[in-house]
Design a protein around this motif. Structure first.
Motif, PDB file in Angstrom:
ATOM      1  N   GLN A  26       0.832  -1.206   0.000  1.00  0.00           N
ATOM      2  CA  GLN A  26       0.000   0.000   0.000  1.00  0.00           C
ATOM      3  C   GLN A  26       0.867   1.257   0.000  1.00  0.00           C
ATOM      4  O   GLN A  26       0.585   2.227  -0.700  1.00  0.00           O
ATOM      5  CB  GLN A  26      -0.949   0.010   1.195  1.00  0.00           C
ATOM      6  N   MET A  27       1.941   1.225   0.784  1.00  0.00           N
ATOM      7  CA  MET A  27       2.842   2.372   0.848  1.00  0.00           C
ATOM      8  C   MET A  27       3.451   2.646  -0.528  1.00  0.00           C
ATOM      9  O   MET A  27       3.505   3.796  -0.979  1.00  0.00           O
ATOM     10  CB  MET A  27       3.953   2.104   1.871  1.00  0.00           C
ATOM     11  N   LEU A  28       3.889   1.594  -1.205  1.00  0.00           N
ATOM     12  CA  LEU A  28       4.490   1.760  -2.527  1.00  0.00           C
ATOM     13  C   LEU A  28       3.460   2.208  -3.556  1.00  0.00           C
ATOM     14  O   LEU A  28       3.725   3.095  -4.373  1.00  0.00           O
ATOM     15  CB  LEU A  28       5.150   0.457  -2.975  1.00  0.00           C
ATOM     16  N   ALA A  29       2.272   1.616  -3.514  1.00  0.00           N
ATOM     17  CA  ALA A  29       1.231   1.933  -4.501  1.00  0.00           C
ATOM     18  C   ALA A  29       0.751   3.378  -4.386  1.00  0.00           C
ATOM     19  O   ALA A  29       0.355   3.981  -5.381  1.00  0.00           O
ATOM     20  CB  ALA A  29       0.055   0.968  -4.345  1.00  0.00           C
ATOM     21  N   SER A  30       0.822   3.938  -3.185  1.00  0.00           N
ATOM     22  CA  SER A  30       0.315   5.297  -2.990  1.00  0.00           C
ATOM     23  C   SER A  30       1.423   6.360  -2.981  1.00  0.00           C
ATOM     24  O   SER A  30       1.146   7.535  -2.771  1.00  0.00           O
ATOM     25  CB  SER A  30      -0.475   5.372  -1.680  1.00  0.00           C
TER      26      SER A  30
END
Length: 118
Positions: A26-30
């Motif tokens: 989630q951190m990478l995707a956002s």
């Protein structure tokens, strides 16, 4: 030998909390931008991972490349430090945090200095 490598990777994943993997994804995707860094063999691995992220359409850069932009608020610095004490990784983590970026660490030493900083 191939089966042994797969067994070792499976054992690592079995010890990793699924919620942490989900949070990292989630951190990478956002992220606004993603910068990756690793030393030695880990550098090869994070560069390969950066290419996969790029293929997914994510804005990813390798620290040290001439085209790597500075990090800032909303960005993620992904670092790999197996021993968790790599001086360069610790320094770059501090620089990324000072710039307002989030830090995501891959390490074999969850009690190491890098894990504490992350």
């Amino acid at each position: 030998m191939f089966a042994t490598a797969l067994d070792e990777l499976g054992a690592v994943l079995a010890r990793t909390e699924e919620a942490r993997i989900d949070a990292a994804c989630q951190m990478l995707a956002s992220a606004g931008r993603i910068a990756v860094y690793g030393c030695g063999r880990e550098a090869l691995q994070v560069k390969g991972f950066a290419m996969r992220l790029y293929h997914l359409g994510l804005p990813v850069f390798v620290v040290g490349d001439m085209t790597a932009p500075p990090l800032g608020q909303g960005d993620v610095f992904l670092a790999s430090s197996g021993p968790g004490e790599t001086t360069t990784v610790l320094t770059l983590m501090r620089v990324a945090r000072a710039a307002g970026a989030k830090v995501l660490l891959l390490t074999a030493e969850p009690a190491g200095s890098a894990a504490q900083l992350a």
